[in-house]
Design an enzyme around this catalytic site. Sequence first.
Site, PDB file in Angstrom:
ATOM      1  N   TRP A  34      -7.522  60.982  47.030  1.00 44.97           N
ATOM      2  CA  TRP A  34      -6.169  61.470  46.766  1.00 44.97           C
ATOM      3  C   TRP A  34      -5.134  61.017  47.785  1.00 44.97           C
ATOM      4  O   TRP A  34      -4.225  61.754  48.144  1.00 44.97           O
ATOM      5  CB  TRP A  34      -6.175  63.002  46.649  1.00 44.97           C
ATOM      6  N   HIS A  35      -5.263  59.774  48.226  1.00 46.24           N
ATOM      7  CA  HIS A  35      -4.266  59.209  49.134  1.00 46.24           C
ATOM      8  C   HIS A  35      -3.333  58.296  48.349  1.00 46.24           C
ATOM      9  O   HIS A  35      -3.085  57.153  48.724  1.00 46.24           O
ATOM     10  CB  HIS A  35      -4.956  58.434  50.268  1.00 46.24           C
ATOM     11  N   TYR A  36      -2.814  58.804  47.256  1.00 44.54           N
ATOM     12  CA  TYR A  36      -1.935  58.013  46.405  1.00 44.54           C
ATOM     13  C   TYR A  36      -0.661  57.626  47.146  1.00 44.54           C
ATOM     14  O   TYR A  36      -0.077  58.425  47.876  1.00 44.54           O
ATOM     15  CB  TYR A  36      -1.540  58.803  45.146  1.00 44.54           C
ATOM     16  N   HIS A  37      -0.196  56.403  46.931  1.00 48.33           N
ATOM     17  CA  HIS A  37       1.066  55.970  47.531  1.00 48.33           C
ATOM     18  C   HIS A  37       1.622  54.797  46.723  1.00 48.33           C
ATOM     19  O   HIS A  37       0.945  54.223  45.878  1.00 48.33           O
ATOM     20  CB  HIS A  37       0.886  55.587  48.999  1.00 48.33           C
TER      21      HIS A  37
END
Length: 433
Positions: free
Chosen positions: A367-370
């Site tokens: 969940w390290h969306y960018h």
Amino acid sequence: MAFFGWYRFVASLLNALLLFHTFSSAQTDPGYTFMHQATTAPTVAYYDHMYGTKVGGTIFDQNGHRHTAADLLRYAKPSGLTVLLHAPVHQILFTTRGSTRPKAHGVIFADANGVGHRAYLRRGSKNEIIVSSGALGSPQLLMLSGIGPKRQLQAHNITMVLDQPIVGLGMSDNPMNAVFIPSPQPVEVSLIQVVGITHNGTYIEAASGENFAGGARTQDYGMFSPKIGQLSTVPPKQRTQEAIDKAVEVMQSLPQSAFVGGFILEKIMGPISTGHLELTSRNPNDNPSVTFNYFKDPRDLQRCVDGMKIIENVIESNAFSSFRFDSLSIITLLNMTASSPINLLPKHANVSRSLEQFCKDTVMTIWHYHGGCIVDRVVDRDYKVIGIDSLRVIDGSTFRNSPGTNPQATVMMLGRYMGVKIMRERQASNGAK
């Protein structure tokens, strides 16, 4: 019952396996968003992580109380701040009156009862709207408001304010892969407390005990479970409730012994591979369609393979022997991990023959969306939306790269840095008058 220090052993082993390095030279690439001394804006320096084994910090105090960015509200001036809960913004409003290009001047939002409202900026050249809806929400909100690729806006009958084809592009997520190691003895709870930062672009971490922070009575893999969001690795049309229910059923049918032990995982920094975000409707409550293209770039796949080799070295070390069954070889552990319901991807037999295939079959999100509103493409160096007045985006959607470790501190530091910078600019402007 005794609980043994799994993560401490992993830490000591990583110390032996990883090379140490001093601080790298300061970086000038705006993609590096880990900011040093962010509270002393506007001066900022950029640093890479230090190589080697590191122990993470915590957001819990000595009394066990959790602290978040919301704590900063206690330092705010109450008379100058209004916080609305359960009030999502549906659209940003623009005007061209007295300006050569669109200017943001208000928003449409709904309250907890679904009733629509409008809020407008006060008059003043320094007043502006700041969007901080995250990597998924910010590009979606810009598109719903008419800023985005012309093709997408037309497809959903959205009035175009600015044809900006880069909005929604550059979507990234740091891929994560792990190996599950059953333990002959109970191990203490540890959730990503130690990280090994390597020179090959991978970060080695571990999670163990109490069903991996899901709780002792839960029959699942905690953060590695499809129940809590391991969906981004599959195509959007396959992210169905039926698929989740099937994976949960398989997971709950496993023996309890399958949940005693832990995972050693590796994550890819960056990454290099990118994808895109598209609208699915004009309804702001509908999730956008997001494709991350995990391992599309072969360099990311090679980093995963290199990280898995480090994990294999840890597992096969003498110091780790008390935490694994002698009868379970590396090949068995890889195949066992690949066959477990940790994501919704189709499985291949004997993936241990190819670490490349293992990486592809077992990839998960952390969940390290960018991306989606990247600096120098959608926003400028002051995080102002290019081509629009009085509108900024300040959040993880502006990142080209994400830290290999948890980006929470980076995002909070970015908010603090820009908040102080904007405040000083306003004060200087008022002083000049």
